[in-house]
Design a protein around this motif. Structure first.
Motif, mmCIF file in Angstrom:
data_model
loop_
_atom_site.group_PDB
_atom_site.id
_atom_site.type_symbol
_atom_site.label_atom_id
_atom_site.label_comp_id
_atom_site.label_asym_id
_atom_site.label_seq_id
_atom_site.Cartn_x
_atom_site.Cartn_y
_atom_site.Cartn_z
ATOM 1 N N ARG A 163 12.483 6.233 -7.552
ATOM 2 C CA ARG A 163 11.361 5.482 -7.982
ATOM 3 C C ARG A 163 11.450 3.981 -8.031
ATOM 4 O O ARG A 163 10.612 3.263 -7.801
ATOM 5 C CB ARG A 163 10.566 6.340 -9.080
ATOM 6 N N ARG A 164 12.412 3.749 -8.707
ATOM 7 C CA ARG A 164 12.591 2.189 -8.793
ATOM 8 C C ARG A 164 13.010 1.436 -7.769
ATOM 9 O O ARG A 164 12.356 0.601 -7.539
ATOM 10 C CB ARG A 164 13.865 2.278 -10.066
ATOM 11 N N VAL A 165 13.794 2.296 -6.703
ATOM 12 C CA VAL A 165 13.822 1.554 -5.442
ATOM 13 C C VAL A 165 12.595 1.622 -4.528
ATOM 14 O O VAL A 165 12.211 0.560 -4.018
ATOM 15 C CB VAL A 165 14.874 2.363 -4.579
ATOM 16 N N ARG A 166 11.852 2.575 -4.605
ATOM 17 C CA ARG A 166 10.440 2.639 -4.089
ATOM 18 C C ARG A 166 9.599 1.552 -4.659
ATOM 19 O O ARG A 166 8.864 1.053 -3.627
ATOM 20 C CB ARG A 166 9.984 4.060 -4.105
ATOM 21 N N VAL A 167 9.478 1.498 -5.724
ATOM 22 C CA VAL A 167 8.669 0.263 -6.357
ATOM 23 C C VAL A 167 8.975 -1.200 -5.659
ATOM 24 O O VAL A 167 8.069 -1.926 -5.449
ATOM 25 C CB VAL A 167 8.783 0.253 -7.713
ATOM 26 N N VAL A 168 10.298 -1.437 -5.594
ATOM 27 C CA VAL A 168 10.682 -2.698 -5.142
ATOM 28 C C VAL A 168 10.215 -2.983 -3.680
ATOM 29 O O VAL A 168 9.613 -4.083 -3.254
ATOM 30 C CB VAL A 168 12.217 -2.959 -5.237
ATOM 31 N N PHE A 169 10.615 -1.771 -2.746
ATOM 32 C CA PHE A 169 10.087 -1.850 -1.620
ATOM 33 C C PHE A 169 8.696 -1.914 -1.353
ATOM 34 O O PHE A 169 8.132 -2.650 -0.134
ATOM 35 C CB PHE A 169 10.660 -0.774 -0.805
ATOM 36 N N ALA A 191 6.717 -3.432 -3.382
ATOM 37 C CA ALA A 191 6.281 -4.797 -3.735
ATOM 38 C C ALA A 191 6.444 -5.449 -2.655
ATOM 39 O O ALA A 191 5.755 -6.386 -2.185
ATOM 40 C CB ALA A 191 7.013 -5.299 -4.909
ATOM 41 N N LEU A 192 7.494 -5.387 -1.997
ATOM 42 C CA LEU A 192 7.772 -6.232 -0.792
ATOM 43 C C LEU A 192 6.930 -6.175 0.412
ATOM 44 O O LEU A 192 6.571 -7.247 1.150
ATOM 45 C CB LEU A 192 9.132 -5.898 -0.330
ATOM 46 N N THR A 193 6.455 -4.926 0.656
ATOM 47 C CA THR A 193 5.456 -4.722 1.519
ATOM 48 C C THR A 193 4.169 -5.240 1.350
ATOM 49 O O THR A 193 3.424 -5.783 2.264
ATOM 50 C CB THR A 193 5.500 -2.867 1.759
ATOM 51 N N TYR A 194 3.603 -5.129 0.189
ATOM 52 C CA TYR A 194 2.163 -5.622 -0.205
ATOM 53 C C TYR A 194 2.437 -7.383 -0.188
ATOM 54 O O TYR A 194 1.539 -7.938 0.372
ATOM 55 C CB TYR A 194 1.775 -5.385 -1.575
ATOM 56 N N VAL A 195 3.420 -7.796 -0.410
ATOM 57 C CA VAL A 195 3.893 -9.354 -0.564
ATOM 58 C C VAL A 195 3.785 -9.555 1.006
ATOM 59 O O VAL A 195 3.219 -10.749 1.630
ATOM 60 C CB VAL A 195 5.198 -9.732 -1.039
ATOM 61 N N SER A 196 4.186 -8.867 1.933
ATOM 62 C CA SER A 196 4.482 -9.140 3.435
ATOM 63 C C SER A 196 2.966 -9.320 3.940
ATOM 64 O O SER A 196 2.546 -9.974 5.048
ATOM 65 C CB SER A 196 5.260 -8.291 4.111
ATOM 66 N N VAL A 197 2.191 -8.417 3.666
ATOM 67 C CA VAL A 197 0.767 -8.221 3.860
ATOM 68 C C VAL A 197 -0.184 -9.464 3.446
ATOM 69 O O VAL A 197 -0.906 -9.919 4.195
ATOM 70 C CB VAL A 197 0.120 -6.875 3.307
ATOM 71 N N ILE A 198 -0.148 -9.636 2.297
ATOM 72 C CA ILE A 198 -0.778 -10.874 1.645
ATOM 73 C C ILE A 198 -0.354 -12.300 1.816
ATOM 74 O O ILE A 198 -1.105 -13.211 1.829
ATOM 75 C CB ILE A 198 -0.982 -10.622 0.112
#
Length: 300
Positions: free
Chosen positions: A100-106, A108-115
């Protein structure tokens, strides 16, 4: 006691309806104007109606530059849609199996790349590709045999495809992840209990449930790439796409020919969406699903 009558309810409901109608008119009226005036029988002034004519579509389809840029646009959009859908789906399936910890980081990176603004992504990819070409070209020149011309890496169709894949991969990842989150895991567990192999479980259980999200991601990737201007203008080099060609034509003023090209782009986009909706409806009839559509997936 008589139920209390809300006298303001009809007024509020009417106001909301008028507001909804105004929003749709604001969104679609300019598109309707472009399509209507693409049939204008005039030689220069696109905003003055002179009668109905199909000559601008004939000129657009007969123009060699339009044909070349349209073929380039279709090849770029199709390659981008295939790559973005494949990598985005694999990334979504891979993130499902990490802690879960690794998934949360990725996530966040995915949402950042969208916005992130599209122009920032365009500038970053331009710097990346320029750095890559400046590093690779001297190596190619060194490895070239004496007396032979060394190959040179230049910006072009490949750089547009890769830049579009980087931008659209996050969209596909989010769509597939949303579908995975709402998927019934009991079917997968039952498949494993019946000693099915992982590949057979994916092919018969997981993939059919993910197919609507995969198709939706493919359609979004195709349409975003086909209509993109900002990223393409940064990383295209000497390559010209249809949006770049249309923008170059508008510098001399909007003509009926420009409207006809824009209407053709709209037709291609709608055709892709209709084909995708037909595929989804066919899949829904085969699996017995209800109301599967890309718009519904986006809402999830």
């Amino acid at each position: 006691m008589r139920p209390r009558v809300d006298r303001w309810a009809p007024i509020v409901e009417g106001a909301f309806r008028l507001q909804a109608i105004a929003v749709y008119v604001f969104l679609f009226l300019p598109i309707a104007v472009v399509v209507v005036f693409s049939f204008n029988n005039t030689e220069r002034l696109a905003a003055v109606w002179q009668g109905f004519s199909l000559k601008w579509y004939q000129r657009a389809l007969a123009d060699q530059n339009v044909q070349n840029t349209l073929r380039t646009n279709l090849s770029i959009a199709l390659a981008n849609a295939v790559l973005a859908t494949a990598f985005g789906t694999m990334a979504a399936l891979g993130l499902q199996r990490v802690p879960r910890r690794v998934r949360v980081v990725f996530d966040a990176l995915t949402y950042v790349s969208v916005i992130i603004p599209e122009i920032v992504i365009a500038l970053a990819t331009l710097v990346l590709f320029r750095t890559f070409s400046d590093t690779v070209n001297p190596v190619l020149a060194t490895l070239a045999a004496a007396g032979q011309r060394a190959p040179v890496v230049r910006l072009g169709e490949w750089s547009i495809i890769l830049a579009h894949v980087l931008f659209n991969l996050s969209l596909v990842l989010l769509l597939v992840r949303a579908r995975l989150a709402g998927m019934d895991r009991t079917l997968v567990d039952a498949s494993y209990d019946l000693f099915a192999t992982p590949w057979r479980t994916f092919r018969q259980i997981t993939f059919p449930q993910l197919l609507p999200a995969i198709v939706a991601g493919f359609l979004l990737s195709f349409t975003f790439s086909f209509d993109d201007y900002v990223i393409s203008s940064f990383v295209s080099g000497s390559q010209t796409t249809l949006p770049l060609f249309v923008f170059s034509q508008t510098r001399q003023g909007v003509t009926p020919l420009t409207n006809a090209i824009a209407a053709l782009m709209l037709l291609v986009t709608f055709t892709v969406l209709v084909i995708g909706q037909w595929l989804l409806s066919r899949q829904a009839r085969r699996t017995g699903a209800r109301g599967t559509a890309p718009i519904g997936l986006m809402a999830e």
